[in-house]
Design a protein around this motif. Structure first.
Motif, PDB file in Angstrom:
ATOM      1  N   ALA A 195     -15.944 -74.817 -52.253  1.00  0.00           N
ATOM      2  CA  ALA A 195     -15.012 -74.781 -51.124  1.00  0.00           C
ATOM      3  C   ALA A 195     -13.877 -73.797 -51.379  1.00  0.00           C
ATOM      4  CB  ALA A 195     -14.461 -76.181 -50.857  1.00  0.00           C
ATOM      5  N   LYS A 196     -13.406 -73.761 -52.632  1.00  0.00           N
ATOM      6  CA  LYS A 196     -12.339 -72.829 -52.995  1.00  0.00           C
ATOM      7  C   LYS A 196     -12.803 -71.381 -52.871  1.00  0.00           C
ATOM      8  CE  LYS A 196      -9.846 -75.845 -56.226  1.00  0.00           C
ATOM      9  NZ  LYS A 196      -9.507 -76.069 -57.661  1.00  0.00           N
ATOM     10  N   ASP A 197     -14.097 -71.175 -53.097  1.00  0.00           N
ATOM     11  CA  ASP A 197     -14.646 -69.819 -53.032  1.00  0.00           C
ATOM     12  C   ASP A 197     -15.093 -69.428 -51.627  1.00  0.00           C
ATOM     13  OD1 ASP A 197     -14.219 -69.489 -55.722  1.00  0.00           O
ATOM     14  OD2 ASP A 197     -16.239 -70.115 -56.311  1.00  0.00           O
ATOM     15  N   GLY A 198     -14.596 -70.162 -50.631  1.00  0.00           N
ATOM     16  CA  GLY A 198     -14.918 -69.821 -49.255  1.00  0.00           C
ATOM     17  C   GLY A 198     -16.175 -70.453 -48.725  1.00  0.00           C
ATOM     18  N   GLY A 199     -16.439 -71.677 -49.156  1.00  0.00           N
ATOM     19  CA  GLY A 199     -17.644 -72.365 -48.710  1.00  0.00           C
ATOM     20  C   GLY A 199     -17.664 -72.658 -47.223  1.00  0.00           C
ATOM     21  N   GLY A 200     -16.480 -72.808 -46.637  1.00  0.00           N
ATOM     22  CA  GLY A 200     -16.408 -73.017 -45.204  1.00  0.00           C
ATOM     23  C   GLY A 200     -16.631 -74.438 -44.752  1.00  0.00           C
ATOM     24  N   PHE A 201     -16.623 -75.398 -45.675  1.00  0.00           N
ATOM     25  CA  PHE A 201     -16.784 -76.805 -45.320  1.00  0.00           C
ATOM     26  C   PHE A 201     -15.614 -77.611 -45.878  1.00  0.00           C
ATOM     27  CE2 PHE A 201     -19.315 -75.900 -49.152  1.00  0.00           C
ATOM     28  CZ  PHE A 201     -18.678 -76.720 -50.071  1.00  0.00           C
ATOM     29  N   GLU A 202     -15.458 -78.834 -45.362  1.00  0.00           N
ATOM     30  CA  GLU A 202     -14.433 -79.745 -45.849  1.00  0.00           C
ATOM     31  C   GLU A 202     -15.067 -80.786 -46.769  1.00  0.00           C
ATOM     32  OE1 GLU A 202     -11.175 -79.523 -45.255  1.00  0.00           O
ATOM     33  OE2 GLU A 202     -11.494 -77.712 -44.040  1.00  0.00           O
ATOM     34  N   VAL A 203     -14.272 -81.274 -47.716  1.00  0.00           N
ATOM     35  CA  VAL A 203     -14.748 -82.310 -48.644  1.00  0.00           C
ATOM     36  C   VAL A 203     -13.979 -83.590 -48.387  1.00  0.00           C
ATOM     37  CG1 VAL A 203     -15.052 -82.975 -51.060  1.00  0.00           C
ATOM     38  CG2 VAL A 203     -15.324 -80.574 -50.395  1.00  0.00           C
ATOM     39  N   ALA A 204     -14.694 -84.677 -48.113  1.00  0.00           N
ATOM     40  CA  ALA A 204     -14.075 -85.999 -47.922  1.00  0.00           C
ATOM     41  C   ALA A 204     -14.418 -86.857 -49.131  1.00  0.00           C
ATOM     42  CB  ALA A 204     -14.584 -86.653 -46.646  1.00  0.00           C
ATOM     43  N   ARG A 205     -13.405 -87.265 -49.882  1.00  0.00           N
ATOM     44  CA  ARG A 205     -13.637 -87.990 -51.134  1.00  0.00           C
ATOM     45  C   ARG A 205     -13.514 -89.499 -50.942  1.00  0.00           C
ATOM     46  NH1 ARG A 205     -11.182 -83.326 -52.151  1.00  0.00           N
ATOM     47  NH2 ARG A 205     -12.215 -81.927 -53.639  1.00  0.00           N
ATOM     48  N   TYR A 206     -14.457 -90.209 -51.539  1.00  0.00           N
ATOM     49  CA  TYR A 206     -14.460 -91.678 -51.528  1.00  0.00           C
ATOM     50  C   TYR A 206     -14.348 -92.164 -52.974  1.00  0.00           C
ATOM     51  CZ  TYR A 206     -15.835 -91.431 -46.638  1.00  0.00           C
ATOM     52  OH  TYR A 206     -15.863 -91.170 -45.293  1.00  0.00           O
ATOM     53  N   ASP A 207     -13.831 -93.373 -53.140  1.00  0.00           N
ATOM     54  CA  ASP A 207     -13.557 -93.866 -54.491  1.00  0.00           C
ATOM     55  C   ASP A 207     -14.805 -94.172 -55.290  1.00  0.00           C
ATOM     56  OD1 ASP A 207     -10.833 -93.589 -54.266  1.00  0.00           O
ATOM     57  OD2 ASP A 207     -10.509 -95.640 -53.561  1.00  0.00           O
ATOM     58  N   ASP A 208     -15.907 -94.462 -54.619  1.00  0.00           N
ATOM     59  CA  ASP A 208     -17.150 -94.754 -55.339  1.00  0.00           C
ATOM     60  C   ASP A 208     -18.340 -94.480 -54.434  1.00  0.00           C
ATOM     61  OD1 ASP A 208     -17.455 -97.113 -53.681  1.00  0.00           O
ATOM     62  OD2 ASP A 208     -16.028 -98.111 -55.017  1.00  0.00           O
ATOM     63  N   ASP A 209     -19.536 -94.555 -55.014  1.00  0.00           N
ATOM     64  CA  ASP A 209     -20.750 -94.274 -54.254  1.00  0.00           C
ATOM     65  C   ASP A 209     -20.986 -95.293 -53.150  1.00  0.00           C
ATOM     66  OD1 ASP A 209     -21.918 -91.885 -55.482  1.00  0.00           O
ATOM     67  OD2 ASP A 209     -22.108 -93.107 -57.280  1.00  0.00           O
ATOM     68  N   ALA A 210     -20.621 -96.544 -53.411  1.00  0.00           N
ATOM     69  CA  ALA A 210     -20.867 -97.599 -52.425  1.00  0.00           C
ATOM     70  C   ALA A 210     -20.123 -97.322 -51.115  1.00  0.00           C
ATOM     71  CB  ALA A 210     -20.457 -98.954 -52.992  1.00  0.00           C
ATOM     72  N   THR A 211     -18.842 -96.941 -51.206  1.00  0.00           N
ATOM     73  CA  THR A 211     -18.083 -96.669 -49.987  1.00  0.00           C
ATOM     74  C   THR A 211     -18.543 -95.370 -49.321  1.00  0.00           C
ATOM     75  OG1 THR A 211     -16.329 -95.692 -51.354  1.00  0.00           O
ATOM     76  CG2 THR A 211     -16.044 -97.976 -50.667  1.00  0.00           C
ATOM     77  N   MET A 212     -18.987 -94.413 -50.128  1.00  0.00           N
ATOM     78  CA  MET A 212     -19.520 -93.174 -49.550  1.00  0.00           C
ATOM     79  C   MET A 212     -20.800 -93.460 -48.772  1.00  0.00           C
ATOM     80  SD  MET A 212     -21.013 -89.814 -51.526  1.00  0.00           S
ATOM     81  CE  MET A 212     -22.350 -90.831 -52.185  1.00  0.00           C
ATOM     82  N   VAL A 213     -21.678 -94.262 -49.344  1.00  0.00           N
ATOM     83  CA  VAL A 213     -22.927 -94.620 -48.667  1.00  0.00           C
ATOM     84  C   VAL A 213     -22.630 -95.410 -47.395  1.00  0.00           C
ATOM     85  CG1 VAL A 213     -25.008 -96.045 -48.844  1.00  0.00           C
ATOM     86  CG2 VAL A 213     -24.381 -94.522 -50.725  1.00  0.00           C
TER      87      VAL A 213
END
Length: 266
Positions: free
Chosen positions: A159-177
């Motif tokens: 993303a820093k290198d111009g990936g063009g997408f946003e990153v949404a961070r979750y505290d663990d895999d369970a909440t991400m899923v």
């Protein structure tokens, strides 16, 4: 003068021996206690999860249980997340981490790794209904990721290198899923196996791997300075790669064999 020198040498030797005795060896402590504390994330099926009876199960769980059985030890489970695996070792809350822990140079600076016991295909997955063939197809999208994982690092750097997408961070895999299952996230970065689990949890939202990030070896993690424990674990891994037991565990839960170079007898 000679007596003084001899006395000083004796004191130094005593201090050295005392330090040696005081320096506890973790493997010796584990074997003496007949118990091993294993950190495993029990919210990332099929590697770690709870069954209908609320009993730990999954490929990492079966691996840990086979290890404990072969060593004649009881397991004390230490629940962890992606972000707390290494801190659990550094703060002596766990003896070993067996929890989809990818081998990376950065992690090797702060903990020691065993030889690989499994492998992980790291991908960006998304809804089957959205066509994405490469990184360019992810521009303008938001990708969910579990905080502190290798996927988090990879996406952050891209993303820093111009990936063009946003990153949404979750505290663990369970909440991400959960975010993917409930429609809060249309793209996630994780293992290919977890991506395929989304459609199982919600058939109306089937996910599929879209873009390969990388393939990692998975190893057990041990805190720095415990060579005897690492050697013992490596011996066990080599034996169970050769006899096919680790491949059988992986195939049971992930539906595929380990990479060919990791397989022993079938």
């Amino acid at each position: 003068m000679i007596k003084h020198t001899m006395f000083a040498a004796a004191v130094a030797a005593a201090c050295f021996l005392g330090g040696t005795v005081a320096r506890a060896d973790l493997l010796d402590n584990i074997m003496a206690a007949k118990k091993i504390r294993i950190a495993t994330d029990l919210a990332i099926p099929p590697s770690g999860m709870m069954d209908a009876s609320m009993k730990p199960t999954g490929s990492d769980v079966d691996t840990a249980e086979l290890l404990a059985k072969d060593l004649g030890l009881e397991i004390e489970w230490v629940q962890t997340t992606g972000a707390t695996r290494i801190p659990n070792l550094q703060t002596n809350k766990a003896d070993v981490v067996i929890s989809t822990l990818s081998v990376t140079p950065e992690r090797a600076k702060v903990i020691d790794f065993t030889d690989p016991y499994a492998a992980l295909e790291s991908v960006v997955g998304g809804l089957k209904s959205i066509e994405v063939k490469d990184w360019d197809g992810l521009k303008g999208k938001t990708i969910a990721v579990s905080r502190g994982t290798t996927q988090d690092t990879a996406l952050t750097n891209r993303a820093k290198d111009g990936g063009g997408f946003e990153v949404a961070r979750y505290d663990d895999d369970a909440t991400m899923v959960t975010a993917a299952v409930t429609g809060q996230a249309d793209f996630i970065a994780t293992s290919g196996t977890i991506v395929n689990q989304i459609g199982v949890k919600n058939p109306a939202r089937p996910f599929e791997p879209k873009v390969l990030i990388t393939t990692f070896n998975l190893a057990m993690g041990v805190k720095k300075g415990e060579p005897h424990l690492v050697a013992k674990l490596n011996e066990w891994i080599a034996t169970n790669i050769a006899n096919g037991k680790l491949n059988a565990i992986y195939k049971k839960y992930h539906g595929t064999d380990l990479p060919e170079n990791m397989r022993g007898a079938s």
